[in-house]
Enzyme design. Structure first.
Site, PDB file in Angstrom:
ATOM      1  N   CYS A  24       0.744  -1.274  -0.164  1.00 47.72           N
ATOM      2  CA  CYS A  24       0.167  -0.060  -0.065  1.00 47.72           C
ATOM      3  C   CYS A  24       0.898   1.237   0.065  1.00 47.72           C
ATOM      4  CB  CYS A  24      -1.099  -0.067   0.992  1.00 47.72           C
ATOM      5  SG  CYS A  24      -1.283  -1.504   2.160  1.00 47.72           S
ATOM      6  N   ARG A  69       7.349 -10.839   5.905  1.00 46.89           N
ATOM      7  CA  ARG A  69       6.918 -10.458   7.401  1.00 46.89           C
ATOM      8  C   ARG A  69       7.630 -11.431   8.142  1.00 46.89           C
ATOM      9  NH1 ARG A  69       0.345  -9.400   6.346  1.00 46.89           N
ATOM     10  NH2 ARG A  69       0.813  -7.617   4.760  1.00 46.89           N
ATOM     11  N   GLN A  77       0.931 -11.211  -2.541  1.00 48.23           N
ATOM     12  CA  GLN A  77      -0.231 -10.768  -2.447  1.00 48.23           C
ATOM     13  C   GLN A  77      -1.035 -10.324  -3.840  1.00 48.23           C
ATOM     14  OE1 GLN A  77       0.185  -7.492   0.177  1.00 48.23           O
ATOM     15  NE2 GLN A  77      -0.814  -8.637   1.751  1.00 48.23           N
ATOM     16  N   LYS A  82     -14.442  -3.154   7.284  1.00 50.58           N
ATOM     17  CA  LYS A  82     -13.876  -4.270   6.220  1.00 50.58           C
ATOM     18  C   LYS A  82     -14.806  -5.302   6.090  1.00 50.58           C
ATOM     19  CE  LYS A  82     -11.028  -7.102   9.360  1.00 50.58           C
ATOM     20  NZ  LYS A  82      -9.862  -7.594   9.545  1.00 50.58           N
TER      21      LYS A  82
HETATM   22 ZN   LIG Z   1      -3.004  -2.522   1.146  1.00 48.56          ZN
END
Ligand SMILES: [Zn+2]
Ligand SMILES: [Zn+2]
Length: 642
Positions: free
Chosen positions: A338, A367, A385, A473
């Site tokens: 992001c 991570r 992702q 979300k």
């Molecule tokens: Zn994101």
């Protein structure tokens, strides 16, 4: 005195003060009462037998409710502790919670040995104790009284727990001869537990602290019916066969190497092919839906993550910075895509007419996960992702959500996931200060998500207080072929990053406004999705995804040359096959191809060579007979067109 009890259907009934959920159930039907494990009273989970003193809304909980199961399994942990104490007098107990499937209890056996060989004895004892139908009795105790009890018992773990509790909030639960420090709730009595299975034993440090004593953690699962245990055990067996780590190795999809590093998957040629097909499939759907592919590097300057807030949050407990040799600048491995995408948004001025913009990237992130947490492809340290970030105006959130839901459902249906629910996570209405973003925007986004999900006909559960601090979300929970639930796709609204990165667009009023950012990933990550897919389809992928769709089996060496030519003529960018050139009987070749789950087998001998045909067998189906080469090609193409 009379109190009003309101049931989930909205109907309201009057009862005497001090009535219990069980009394209410009995007033409805005895059959219902037999299945009541606990109750939700004014939003809190209670013992079904606990007296209700005021007007209340009440939901009866049975085995079919998550909270009912949790109460059942937590009560089973008490039952196991009762059995253990009877068999091993003087042992001490840590904590014994319910988990997703079943429960565990942490036990200090002192000098005694314990292993899974002892499971049977404990299971038998649990069943024997369950038959006594001992009531779970709740008792409020004062802190001194609680300390006195466990002092006498010599259980330092419970004393350690009591230390952190406030006087006036402490309760004991007793069933049979066993008393535990516990907040509850519990099922009415042990007789509800009909089938017992201890599943695992492991070491666990007290309070997860490696400097403290290691206790023995015993895992188990219980059921209200014997048949359900049988079903469960069959499912576990099947799950073992489908374990993606096992199939991943057998089908040569991925591997791990200690030299490369733990939790860093290596995609082998077949796995890479499968993954590429999934990415191409999504990429195509995304292009059609107006996404623009972008590419960003694997590392980012520390300043990027200071701005995004990741540095403050994860900087010290994830991978440590990479430093440039001369300037000593610090770079971090990318934990999320992001921040990079925010910088792409900022590369030029945006007007309200340009929005929404949708940046998509198969972005690999890293991570740190503790080595004990790593698991196949589902918990890794590096993963890709299927990420995208949508930047839109507040009034576009609903429309964008609907489009993302469409995309996610398209993905699920193409891959054979038919059973899914969506969880909508909203903010805690009583604690609004915890969240960033204006009240107005939150209200708008929450309503937009709820409406979008409703208009798309999704089965949803709404969870208050489960939203991230930066926005509400929607998460998709998918049930696989074995009925196990996986969290896959996610769609998140974000008010935080646009603020931190000072993103803007010029509105129709000519003033500057903040766009809303939506993060979304239909697969979640390629690694996790492939793991779930392998287990869902037991390694038998839909034909369009299969790394190889067919194998040619020449009946003897004589036909090898023309079989090779056949392979060349069939292989193209969509279809791919193999050839078995071993000096084996064709029967053996067929059996081996079946084991490898190759979808089609083409037997090739004299007749086929002469007539330009192939003799086709389909995996799991059998002989399809003889057909022309072109006919076979068409058959496959038809089947792989999604
Ligand atoms: Zn994101
Ligand atoms: Zn308890």
């Amino acid at each position: 005195m009379i109190i009003n009890i309101t049931l989930p259907d909205g109907s309201s009934r009057q009862f005497d003060k001090g009535t219990s959920a069980m009394d209410v159930a009995l007033s409805i039907s005895e059959g219902l009462a037999r299945n009541v494990l606990a109750a939700e009273i004014n939003g809190e989970i209670w013992d079904a037998g606990r007296p209700i003193e005021h007007d209340a809304t009440l939901r009866l909980l049975t085995w079919n409710d998550t909270e009912g199961k949790t109460t059942f399994w937590h009560s089973s942990a008490h039952l196991m502790a009762e059995a253990l104490e009877a068999l091993y007098p003087g042992i001490k107990f840590g904590i014994g919670p319910a988990i997703e499937t079943g429960f565990y209890y942490d036990v200090d056996f002192g000098d005694r040995e314990f292993s899974s060989d002892d499971f049977k004895m404990i299971e038998d004892k649990m069943v024997e104790l369950a038959r006594q139908k001992s009531k779970f009795e709740r008792r409020e105790v004062s802190k001194p009284e609680a300390i006195e009890y466990f002092n006498q018992k010599g259980d330092e773990y419970k004393l350690d727990l009591i230390k952190d509790l406030e006087d006036g909030t402490i309760t004991f639960y007793k069933q049979g001869e066993f008393t535990d420090l516990c907040r509850g709730p519990h099922i009415p009595n042990t007789g509800f537990i009909k089938a017992v299975k201890l599943t695992n034993v492991a070491g666990a440090y007290w309070r997860g602290d490696e400097s403290r004593k290691q206790l023995t953690r015993i895992y188990g699962v219980t059921f209200p019916k014997a048949a359900e245990l049988t079903e469960y055990l069959a499912m576990v067996e099947e799950a073992k066969k489908r374990d993606h780590r096992k199939l991943g190795r057998e089908l040569e999809l991925f591997a791990f190497s200690e030299k490369v590093g733990m939790g860093l998957p290596l995609w082998l040629p077949k796995g890479a092919r499968l993954r590429q097909k999934l990415m191409d499939f999504l990429q195509k759907a995304q292009l059609a839906a107006g996404y623009e592919p972008v590419i960003t590097p694997h590392i980012g300057h520390k300043a990027l993550y200071v701005t995004s807030g990741h540095y403050e949050k994860y900087g010290s407990d994830s991978f440590q910075p990479i430093k440039t040799p001369q300037e000593g600048e610090e770079f971090f491995l990318k934990p999320m895509n992001c921040p990079h995408h925010c910088e792409i948004y900022k590369t030029k001025p945006r007007s309200y007419k340009d929005l929404p913009v949708r940046f998509a990237e198969f972005g690999t992130v890293y991570r740190y996960e503790q080595s004990g947490e790593l698991h196949g492809l589902t918990r890794v340290r590096g993963f890709t992702q299927d990420d995208a970030h949508l930047f839109c105006r507040p009034d576009q959130v609903k429309e964008e959500f609907k489009k993302v839901i469409d995309l996610v459902l398209y993905v699920f249906s193409a891959l054979g996931f038919e059973d899914y629910t969506a969880q909508i996570s909203l903010r805690d209405p009583d604690n609004k200060s915890k969240y960033i973003g204006s009240d107005e925007n939150w209200a708008l986004a929450e309503q937009a998500i709820i409406e979008a999900a409703e208009e798309k006909g999704l089965k949803t559960v709404v969870e208050l207080g489960e939203a991230a601090f930066y926005g509400p979300k929607l998460d998709f929970m998918v049930k696989d072929a074995l009925g196990r639930k996986w969290q896959l796709g996610t769609i998140q609204v974000d008010y935080n990053l646009p603020e931190r990165f000072e993103l803007e667009y010029t509105g129709s009023d000519n003033a500057k406004h903040r766009p809303v950012m939506i993060h979304r990933a239909p697969f979640g990550s390629m690694e996790r999705f492939v793991a779930v897919l392998i287990e869902h389809c037991a390694g038998q992928f839909p034909l369009w995804l299969a790394p190889e769709q067919f194998i040619i089996l020449p009946v003897s060496e004589k036909y090898e040359e023309s079989a090779k030519k056949l392979l060349e003529s069939l292989n193209n960018s969509d279809i791919r096959g193999l050839i078995d050139l071993r000096d084996e009987k064709v029967g053996r070749k067929i059996r081996d191809a079946e084991v490898k789950k190759l979808p089609y087998m083409l037997i090739f001998g004299e007749k086929e060579e002469e007539t330009g045909t192939v003799s086709v067998r389909k995996h799991g189906v059998g002989d399809l007979g003889s057909m022309g080469v072109e006919e076979f090609k068409e058959l496959i193409i038809k089947e792989i067109t999604v």
